[in-house]
Design an enzyme around this catalytic site. Structure first.
Site, PDB file in Angstrom:
ATOM      1  N   LYS A 147       6.484   1.550  20.191  1.00 32.06           N
ATOM      2  CA  LYS A 147       6.682   2.665  21.129  1.00 32.06           C
ATOM      3  C   LYS A 147       5.520   2.758  22.118  1.00 32.06           C
ATOM      4  CE  LYS A 147       6.680   5.754  17.784  1.00 32.06           C
ATOM      5  NZ  LYS A 147       6.456   4.921  16.601  1.00 32.06           N
ATOM      6  N   ARG A 170       9.525  14.421  16.238  1.00 32.13           N
ATOM      7  CA  ARG A 170       9.517  13.670  14.985  1.00 32.13           C
ATOM      8  C   ARG A 170      10.309  14.345  13.884  1.00 32.13           C
ATOM      9  NH1 ARG A 170       4.505  10.454  15.926  1.00 32.13           N
ATOM     10  NH2 ARG A 170       4.362   9.266  14.024  1.00 32.13           N
ATOM     11  N   ARG A 179      -2.989  -4.203  14.021  1.00 36.01           N
ATOM     12  CA  ARG A 179      -3.200  -3.509  15.303  1.00 36.01           C
ATOM     13  C   ARG A 179      -4.686  -3.234  15.548  1.00 36.01           C
ATOM     14  NH1 ARG A 179       0.058   1.691  16.556  1.00 36.01           N
ATOM     15  NH2 ARG A 179      -0.620   2.213  14.449  1.00 36.01           N
ATOM     16  N   ARG A 191      -7.370   1.701  13.815  1.00 33.67           N
ATOM     17  CA  ARG A 191      -7.108   3.113  13.571  1.00 33.67           C
ATOM     18  C   ARG A 191      -7.314   3.456  12.102  1.00 33.67           C
ATOM     19  NH1 ARG A 191      -1.493   4.722  16.437  1.00 33.67           N
ATOM     20  NH2 ARG A 191      -1.134   5.641  14.390  1.00 33.67           N
ATOM     21  N   ARG A 198       3.464   6.749   5.962  1.00 34.60           N
ATOM     22  CA  ARG A 198       3.987   7.002   7.308  1.00 34.60           C
ATOM     23  C   ARG A 198       5.422   6.480   7.436  1.00 34.60           C
ATOM     24  NH1 ARG A 198      -0.460   4.006  10.424  1.00 34.60           N
ATOM     25  NH2 ARG A 198       0.907   4.210  12.213  1.00 34.60           N
TER      26      ARG A 198
HETATM   27  P1  AP5 Z   1       2.489   0.076  18.760  1.00 32.45           P
HETATM   28  O1  AP5 Z   1       3.073  -0.041  20.126  1.00 32.45           O
HETATM   29  O2  AP5 Z   1       1.108   0.616  18.635  1.00 32.45           O
HETATM   30  O3  AP5 Z   1       3.526   0.824  17.791  1.00 32.45           O
HETATM   31  P2  AP5 Z   1       3.973   2.324  17.737  1.00 32.45           P
HETATM   32  O4  AP5 Z   1       5.448   2.351  17.559  1.00 32.45           O
HETATM   33  O5  AP5 Z   1       3.409   3.099  18.889  1.00 32.45           O
HETATM   34  O6  AP5 Z   1       3.315   2.729  16.368  1.00 32.45           O
HETATM   35  P3  AP5 Z   1       2.345   3.897  15.906  1.00 32.45           P
HETATM   36  O7  AP5 Z   1       1.753   3.475  14.605  1.00 32.45           O
HETATM   37  O8  AP5 Z   1       1.395   4.305  16.990  1.00 32.45           O
HETATM   38  O9  AP5 Z   1       3.347   5.029  15.652  1.00 32.45           O
HETATM   39  P4  AP5 Z   1       3.108   6.179  14.761  1.00 32.45           P
HETATM   40  O10 AP5 Z   1       4.339   6.938  15.074  1.00 32.45           O
HETATM   41  O11 AP5 Z   1       2.855   5.950  13.331  1.00 32.45           O
HETATM   42  O12 AP5 Z   1       1.692   6.767  15.238  1.00 32.45           O
HETATM   43  P5  AP5 Z   1       1.305   8.000  16.154  1.00 32.45           P
HETATM   44  O13 AP5 Z   1       0.049   7.674  16.845  1.00 32.45           O
HETATM   45  O14 AP5 Z   1       2.455   8.501  16.930  1.00 32.45           O
HETATM   46  O15 AP5 Z   1       2.549  -1.377  18.088  1.00 32.45           O
HETATM   47  C1  AP5 Z   1       2.015  -1.601  16.795  1.00 32.45           C
HETATM   48  C2  AP5 Z   1       1.336  -2.980  16.757  1.00 32.45           C
HETATM   49  O16 AP5 Z   1       2.331  -3.994  16.948  1.00 32.45           O
HETATM   50  C3  AP5 Z   1       0.291  -3.192  17.874  1.00 32.45           C
HETATM   51  O17 AP5 Z   1      -0.756  -3.952  17.364  1.00 32.45           O
HETATM   52  C4  AP5 Z   1       1.049  -3.987  18.944  1.00 32.45           C
HETATM   53  O18 AP5 Z   1       0.188  -4.836  19.663  1.00 32.45           O
HETATM   54  C5  AP5 Z   1       2.026  -4.796  18.086  1.00 32.45           C
HETATM   55  N1  AP5 Z   1       3.284  -5.052  18.772  1.00 32.45           N
HETATM   56  C6  AP5 Z   1       4.009  -4.194  19.533  1.00 32.45           C
HETATM   57  N2  AP5 Z   1       5.121  -4.799  19.982  1.00 32.45           N
HETATM   58  C7  AP5 Z   1       5.093  -6.067  19.474  1.00 32.45           C
HETATM   59  C8  AP5 Z   1       5.971  -7.186  19.576  1.00 32.45           C
HETATM   60  N3  AP5 Z   1       7.110  -7.113  20.284  1.00 32.45           N
HETATM   61  N4  AP5 Z   1       5.645  -8.335  18.920  1.00 32.45           N
HETATM   62  C9  AP5 Z   1       4.497  -8.405  18.199  1.00 32.45           C
HETATM   63  N5  AP5 Z   1       3.615  -7.389  18.074  1.00 32.45           N
HETATM   64  C10 AP5 Z   1       3.927  -6.230  18.705  1.00 32.45           C
HETATM   65  O19 AP5 Z   1       1.020   9.119  15.023  1.00 32.45           O
HETATM   66  C11 AP5 Z   1      -0.094   9.055  14.173  1.00 32.45           C
HETATM   67  C12 AP5 Z   1      -0.160  10.335  13.321  1.00 32.45           C
HETATM   68  O20 AP5 Z   1      -0.323  11.476  14.186  1.00 32.45           O
HETATM   69  C13 AP5 Z   1       1.101  10.649  12.510  1.00 32.45           C
HETATM   70  O21 AP5 Z   1       1.108   9.977  11.270  1.00 32.45           O
HETATM   71  C14 AP5 Z   1       0.995  12.167  12.370  1.00 32.45           C
HETATM   72  O22 AP5 Z   1       0.058  12.537  11.381  1.00 32.45           O
HETATM   73  C15 AP5 Z   1       0.438  12.586  13.721  1.00 32.45           C
HETATM   74  N6  AP5 Z   1       1.486  12.885  14.708  1.00 32.45           N
HETATM   75  C16 AP5 Z   1       1.736  12.209  15.855  1.00 32.45           C
HETATM   76  N7  AP5 Z   1       2.771  12.755  16.515  1.00 32.45           N
HETATM   77  C17 AP5 Z   1       3.181  13.814  15.759  1.00 32.45           C
HETATM   78  C18 AP5 Z   1       4.224  14.759  15.894  1.00 32.45           C
HETATM   79  N8  AP5 Z   1       5.064  14.740  16.940  1.00 32.45           N
HETATM   80  N9  AP5 Z   1       4.364  15.682  14.929  1.00 32.45           N
HETATM   81  C19 AP5 Z   1       3.530  15.740  13.863  1.00 32.45           C
HETATM   82  N10 AP5 Z   1       2.531  14.858  13.665  1.00 32.45           N
HETATM   83  C20 AP5 Z   1       2.360  13.899  14.608  1.00 32.45           C
END
Ligand code: AP5
Length: 218
Positions: A13, A88, A127, A160, A171
């Protein structure tokens, strides 16, 4: 366009939202990034959010709603944005409709980034974020020249805190339990677009822009 990116942790994402931002000027609004900044700055909100984030649980709906409301009301989001990591759960999806309704807007698309579950653990443990420019990279999948470019720019490849195996497992469970039901929610509103998100980043990006009807940047 007003877009929601849906998908499991590691589905890409953030990576794809960064591309949409740089090619199409749609600001990436990532609740995860906003929360990590609040934690790093040790703000009141960051202190409240930290324990849930470390455990891989969701932060309270009230905290993220306040952040989203403030962010999407800024002038740079007036013509569109990409929501990365929000909503979410069903409460957040309903909150979002109310916030956008007050601004006189609706969502144009909810994109499901569809990836096989086995791929996610490797993507997440590999990552790294470049401290020089914030670019999301991967020690297993990014081209070596991109990893080198970060080091040459004086950046560090930072991991991270929640990208360790135990937290990742939680997660992924939280995603299945609380976020995956939003797939049907947006299907019911006729705005769901599913993008096959396995394969190279550029291939996935081209599928995404096709699904959204956007022209690929030259
Ligand atoms: P990346 O693009 O970073 O993946 P992502 O889908 O953004 O994954 P996240 O881990 O950031 O999502 P998340 O939902 O767990 O975390 P968030 O920060 O929102 O890609 C991942 C890796 O793969 C990278 O290394 C990239 O280079 C690689 N990659 C990408 N595409 C690729 C491809 N095609 N081929 C190969 N490699 C590839 O949330 C973190 C925490 O914050 C949550 O756990 C929660 O505690 C809190 N939080 C955030 N939002 C909320 C909310 N709305 N409500 C409540 N708590 C929240």
């Amino acid at each position: 366009m007003r877009i929601v990116m849906l998908g499991a942790p590691g589905s890409g994402k953030g990576t794809q939202a960064q591309r949409l931002q740089s090619d199409h000027g749609l600001p990436q609004v990532s609740t995860g990034d906003l929360l990590r900044r609040a934690v790093a700055d040790k703000t009141e909100l960051g202190l409240q959010a930290k324990a849930a984030m470390d455990a891989g649980e969701l932060v309270s709906d009230r905290i993220v709603l306040g952040m989203i409301e403030e962010r999407v009301s800024r002038p740079d989001a007036a013509n569109g944005f990409v929501l990365d990591g929000y909503p979410r759960n069903s409460t957040q999806a309903e909150d979002l409709e109310k916030v956008l309704g007050k601004l006189g807007h609706g969502l144009d698309a909810a994109v499901l980034m569809d990836v096989d579950f086995e791929v996610l653990m490797k993507r997440l443990t590999g990552r790294r974020t470049c401290s020089a420019n914030g670019k999301v990279l991967n020690i297993y999948f990014s081209p070596p020249e991109e990893l080198d470019a970060c080091r040459k720019a004086g950046g560090e490849l930072e991991q991270r805190a929640d990208d360790n195996e135990d937290t990742i497992r939680n997660r992924l469970q939280v995603y299945q339990r609380q976020t995956a039901p939003l797939i049907d929610y947006y299907k019911g509103r006729n705005i769901l677009k599913t993008v096959a998100a396995t394969g190279e980043v550029n291939e996935v990006y081209s599928r995404l822009t096709n699904a959204l009807g956007l022209v690929l940047a030259p």
